[in-house]
Scaffold this motif. Structure first.
Motif, PDB file in Angstrom:
ATOM      1  N   MET A 271      37.161  47.826  41.352  1.00 21.59           N
ATOM      2  CA  MET A 271      36.643  48.990  41.825  1.00 21.59           C
ATOM      3  C   MET A 271      35.378  49.543  40.766  1.00 21.59           C
ATOM      4  O   MET A 271      34.233  50.040  41.403  1.00 21.59           O
ATOM      5  CB  MET A 271      37.346  50.241  42.094  1.00 21.59           C
ATOM      6  CG  MET A 271      38.384  49.682  43.048  1.00 21.59           C
ATOM      7  SD  MET A 271      37.786  49.725  44.811  1.00 21.59           S
ATOM      8  CE  MET A 271      37.201  51.364  45.010  1.00 21.59           C
ATOM      9  N   THR A 272      35.624  49.490  39.590  1.00 18.71           N
ATOM     10  CA  THR A 272      34.655  50.115  38.662  1.00 18.71           C
ATOM     11  C   THR A 272      33.483  49.131  38.319  1.00 18.71           C
ATOM     12  O   THR A 272      32.324  49.583  38.033  1.00 18.71           O
ATOM     13  CB  THR A 272      35.399  50.441  37.376  1.00 18.71           C
ATOM     14  OG1 THR A 272      36.590  51.509  37.621  1.00 18.71           O
ATOM     15  CG2 THR A 272      34.650  51.503  36.419  1.00 18.71           C
ATOM     16  N   TYR A 273      33.967  47.869  37.893  1.00 21.11           N
ATOM     17  CA  TYR A 273      32.795  47.001  37.480  1.00 21.11           C
ATOM     18  C   TYR A 273      32.448  45.708  38.157  1.00 21.11           C
ATOM     19  O   TYR A 273      31.346  45.768  38.580  1.00 21.11           O
ATOM     20  CB  TYR A 273      33.405  46.419  35.932  1.00 21.11           C
ATOM     21  CG  TYR A 273      33.671  47.524  34.936  1.00 21.11           C
ATOM     22  CD1 TYR A 273      32.617  48.323  34.520  1.00 21.11           C
ATOM     23  CD2 TYR A 273      34.938  47.830  34.707  1.00 21.11           C
ATOM     24  CE1 TYR A 273      33.135  49.520  33.540  1.00 21.11           C
ATOM     25  CE2 TYR A 273      35.460  48.805  33.940  1.00 21.11           C
ATOM     26  CZ  TYR A 273      34.422  49.481  33.309  1.00 21.11           C
ATOM     27  OH  TYR A 273      34.723  50.620  32.333  1.00 21.11           O
ATOM     28  N   ILE A 274      33.404  44.815  38.721  1.00 22.45           N
ATOM     29  CA  ILE A 274      33.081  43.664  39.316  1.00 22.45           C
ATOM     30  C   ILE A 274      32.491  43.944  40.757  1.00 22.45           C
ATOM     31  O   ILE A 274      31.578  42.951  40.708  1.00 22.45           O
ATOM     32  CB  ILE A 274      34.449  42.859  39.584  1.00 22.45           C
ATOM     33  CG1 ILE A 274      35.133  42.669  37.937  1.00 22.45           C
ATOM     34  CG2 ILE A 274      34.299  41.588  40.153  1.00 22.45           C
ATOM     35  CD1 ILE A 274      36.383  42.105  38.023  1.00 22.45           C
ATOM     36  N   LEU A 275      32.732  44.926  41.455  1.00 27.49           N
ATOM     37  CA  LEU A 275      32.399  44.874  42.807  1.00 27.49           C
ATOM     38  C   LEU A 275      30.964  45.686  42.833  1.00 27.49           C
ATOM     39  O   LEU A 275      30.230  45.942  43.873  1.00 27.49           O
ATOM     40  CB  LEU A 275      33.453  45.628  43.778  1.00 27.49           C
ATOM     41  CG  LEU A 275      34.719  44.644  43.869  1.00 27.49           C
ATOM     42  CD1 LEU A 275      35.495  45.644  44.977  1.00 27.49           C
ATOM     43  CD2 LEU A 275      34.459  43.586  44.522  1.00 27.49           C
ATOM     44  N   ASN A 276      30.395  46.326  41.494  1.00 31.93           N
ATOM     45  CA  ASN A 276      29.251  46.937  41.682  1.00 31.93           C
ATOM     46  C   ASN A 276      28.147  45.854  41.641  1.00 31.93           C
ATOM     47  O   ASN A 276      28.320  44.785  41.298  1.00 31.93           O
ATOM     48  CB  ASN A 276      29.003  47.962  40.727  1.00 31.93           C
ATOM     49  CG  ASN A 276      30.098  48.938  40.452  1.00 31.93           C
ATOM     50  OD1 ASN A 276      30.471  49.426  41.650  1.00 31.93           O
ATOM     51  ND2 ASN A 276      30.300  49.345  39.320  1.00 31.93           N
ATOM     52  N   GLY A 277      26.894  46.044  42.083  1.00 29.43           N
ATOM     53  CA  GLY A 277      25.999  45.140  42.300  1.00 29.43           C
ATOM     54  C   GLY A 277      26.385  43.799  43.022  1.00 29.43           C
ATOM     55  O   GLY A 277      25.640  42.836  42.822  1.00 29.43           O
ATOM     56  N   MET A 278      27.090  44.206  44.130  1.00 30.36           N
ATOM     57  CA  MET A 278      27.433  42.807  45.216  1.00 30.36           C
ATOM     58  C   MET A 278      26.554  42.540  45.960  1.00 30.36           C
ATOM     59  O   MET A 278      25.536  43.163  46.319  1.00 30.36           O
ATOM     60  CB  MET A 278      28.692  43.547  45.966  1.00 30.36           C
ATOM     61  CG  MET A 278      29.468  42.379  46.642  1.00 30.36           C
ATOM     62  SD  MET A 278      30.160  41.289  45.929  1.00 30.36           S
ATOM     63  CE  MET A 278      31.289  42.120  44.825  1.00 30.36           C
ATOM     64  N   THR A 279      26.426  41.153  45.985  1.00 27.73           N
ATOM     65  CA  THR A 279      25.727  40.329  47.024  1.00 27.73           C
ATOM     66  C   THR A 279      26.654  39.683  48.099  1.00 27.73           C
ATOM     67  O   THR A 279      27.854  39.478  47.606  1.00 27.73           O
ATOM     68  CB  THR A 279      24.677  39.465  46.173  1.00 27.73           C
ATOM     69  OG1 THR A 279      25.392  38.313  45.790  1.00 27.73           O
ATOM     70  CG2 THR A 279      23.694  40.174  45.479  1.00 27.73           C
ATOM     71  N   LEU A 280      25.998  39.133  48.928  1.00 25.59           N
ATOM     72  CA  LEU A 280      26.734  38.334  50.064  1.00 25.59           C
ATOM     73  C   LEU A 280      27.511  36.897  49.493  1.00 25.59           C
ATOM     74  O   LEU A 280      28.756  36.584  49.455  1.00 25.59           O
ATOM     75  CB  LEU A 280      25.942  37.719  51.204  1.00 25.59           C
ATOM     76  CG  LEU A 280      26.628  37.073  52.252  1.00 25.59           C
ATOM     77  CD1 LEU A 280      27.817  37.690  52.914  1.00 25.59           C
ATOM     78  CD2 LEU A 280      25.568  36.625  53.427  1.00 25.59           C
ATOM     79  N   TRP A 281      26.645  36.339  48.625  1.00 19.09           N
ATOM     80  CA  TRP A 281      27.231  35.163  48.008  1.00 19.09           C
ATOM     81  C   TRP A 281      28.400  35.319  47.021  1.00 19.09           C
ATOM     82  O   TRP A 281      29.320  34.295  46.634  1.00 19.09           O
ATOM     83  CB  TRP A 281      25.924  34.244  47.451  1.00 19.09           C
ATOM     84  CG  TRP A 281      25.248  33.667  48.444  1.00 19.09           C
ATOM     85  CD1 TRP A 281      23.837  33.840  48.804  1.00 19.09           C
ATOM     86  CD2 TRP A 281      25.446  32.625  49.415  1.00 19.09           C
ATOM     87  NE1 TRP A 281      23.414  33.162  49.800  1.00 19.09           N
ATOM     88  CE2 TRP A 281      24.435  32.531  50.334  1.00 19.09           C
ATOM     89  CE3 TRP A 281      26.691  31.879  49.655  1.00 19.09           C
ATOM     90  CZ2 TRP A 281      24.609  31.350  51.306  1.00 19.09           C
ATOM     91  CZ3 TRP A 281      26.650  30.996  50.799  1.00 19.09           C
ATOM     92  CH2 TRP A 281      25.833  30.540  51.398  1.00 19.09           C
TER      93      TRP A 281
END
Length: 505
Positions: A271-281
């Motif tokens: 929730m804090t780091y990995i999912l930020n700046g998400m793209t479809l791929w």
């Protein structure tokens, strides 16, 4: 099996040739593409009619014109529409819109309808069974356009007004709690004492949850949170294991709990780091990694009977990862709802997206979901009834077979009898229904698309047929006909997987 597939494909090619020839001739004879120009008062009417005649080869008889069209098909070109637009582009846009709208609705309707139908069959002649039967026939008899209009009024206009101040009135809490209590009481069954306890617990729990959601105005800025997520992840682990393998399979239970614990441990980093700046791929890559990691956990824990354990851990992993993604979407709900393009009315009534919305991956995802919500519900309500009735009738027929009585006589548990023996054979007629529905799914929901402003396959077909434009009609027919043939072939292969007595030869 290879020879069977080849024979079916060859036969299907000849069927498609004959069907497309007949369809092309019928469409060509159904109207005059020049009718609009003949009635116009344009000074260059003759030149326009001549240009359209050359564009569509109208000076060639319809049976011969079919072979001109067929030659273009072999080159991957569906031709030009009356408006001088490439049909390939029109088909791509319509197919994308329809697949986005109708596929999700159909998958949810299939899963929900089969699940409710099975539970209804296992609770035959109970209050739950009678309620499901009544609701199924009610939804089945409702006209789709009326359902769509009601959803726009109460699921969008009224709901958007309520979301401005999302408090739940006390009478609504009381009525909803009583309905939830009756539903769980009918679903669990048992003695009247047990039903009374279930009714009381379910009613009080529902009332408490609704009162909390109202007091905190949770719907204005929703979230799941680590505490609720942990409880849901552990509950999913136990629930999926109970259905998939049974809680007596300790390896499956330990693997599921391990996956749930991994999800809880990764909640804050995701929730804090990995999912930020998400793209479809990246999103697709994370989903694939979830399946691989959870499958690996099941493989290491499940020896020597790894198959059921791997299946269970993957299902638990997908569901727990989905909860994290859902919580991330929820964290952007207030941003989406209060944006200048939405203006506090997030539930859309028309179209597939909000023009010039902007925003990141999560905001765009919320926008897609809010536009899909009402048309998806409309299609689900109508499709739900058929799948529920078919699955209920099929399971009841299977449960009365001799081999089911034999399985019970051997001392097998009810879960084993239903999941491993009855459910598999009950899926055979349902597979046939699903295969036949695929053509209708890709063909589009014409009324739903019209009411909610979606330009899909159904609208493409109806609009082209109304002006006697053969090329878009034939593009529609080729796509839907090919998919219907392919999925009927897949259904035949699924029969073999479900029932070993069936041979493709």
């Amino acid at each position: 099996m290879a020879s069977f597939i080849i024979r079916r494909l060859i036969a299907s090619v000849f069927v498609l040739f004959a069907a497309t020839f007949l369809m092309y001739v019928l469409v060509s004879l159904s109207g005059d593409p020049l009718e609009e120009l003949k009635q116009s008062n344009a000074p260059n009417k003759a030149e326009l009619m001549e240009a359209r005649t050359r564009l569509l080869n109208l000076d060639v008889p319809a049976p011969l014109r079919y072979f001109i069209w067929l030659g273009g098909i072999f080159r991957g070109d569906f031709g030009i529409s009356i408006q001088n637009q490439p049909v390939n582009a029109l088909l791509a846009n319509a197919l994308t819109s329809t697949l986005t709208l109708v596929t999700i609705a159909t998958v949810v309707a299939i899963v929900l309808g089969i699940s409710v139908g099975i539970i209804s069959a296992l609770r035959q002649y109970s209050g739950f069974d009678y309620a499901v039967t009544f609701v199924s026939f009610l939804f089945f008899s409702l006209p789709i356009f009326w359902v769509a209009v009601l959803l726009k009024q109460y699921g969008a206009i009224q709901l958007n007004g309520w979301l401005g101040e999302p408090t739940i009135a006390i009478p609504v809490i009381v009525i909803a709690s009583l309905i939830a209590g009756v539903l769980w009481m009918s679903l669990i069954g048992g003695s009247w004492k047990r039903r009374g306890i279930v009714f009381g617990v379910a009613t009080l729990a529902t009332a408490g949850v609704l009162a909390y959601l109202s007091a905190t105005q949770w719907f204005a800025d929703p979230s799941i949170g680590i505490v609720v997520y942990a409880a849901l992840a552990i509950g999913i682990a136990f629930g999926v294991t109970a259905v998939s393998t049974g809680l007596r399979n300790r390896k499956a239970l330990y693997g599921s709990l391990g996956v749930a614990a991994l999800g809880i441990a990764l909640y804050f980093p995701m929730m804090t780091y990995i999912l930020n700046g998400m793209t479809l791929w990246v999103f697709i890559g994370l989903a694939a990694a979830t399946i691989v990691v959870c499958g690996a956990i099941g493989w290491f824990i499940g020896s020597p009977d790894r198959g059921p354990v791997i299946r269970t851990t993957i299902i638990v992993g997908v569901l727990t990862a989905g909860l994290i993604a859902l919580d991330k979407y929820m964290s952007y709900w207030a941003v989406y709802s209060n944006s200048s393009r939405i203006r506090g009315r997030p539930i859309a009534t028309v179209g597939a997206s909000t023009p010039n919305l902007g925003g990141n991956f999560w905001v765009q995802g919320i926008d897609l979901y809010t536009h899909l919500l009402l048309p998806t519900i409309a299609i689900i309500l109508i499709s739900f009834a058929g799948y529920t009735r078919y699955s209920r009738a099929s399971l009841l027929e299977v449960m009365n077979q001799d081999y089911i009585r034999t399985a019970r006589a051997k001392g097998l548990t009810q879960r084993t009898v239903v999941v491993r023996h009855a459910f598999r054979n009950a899926l055979i007629p349902i597979t046939t229904i699903i295969a036949f529905d695929v053509g209708a799914v890709v063909g589009g929901a014409v009324v739903t698309e019209t009411v909610f402003g979606w330009t899909g396959m159904g609208r493409l077909f109806v609009d082209a047929l109304g002006v006697s434009d053969p090329n878009p009609v034939m593009a529609f027919f080729v796509v839907t006909g090919t998919l219907a043939v392919v999925f009927n072939l897949i259904a035949d292969l699924v029969y073999v997987a479900l029932d070993p007595r069936i041979k493709v030869s």
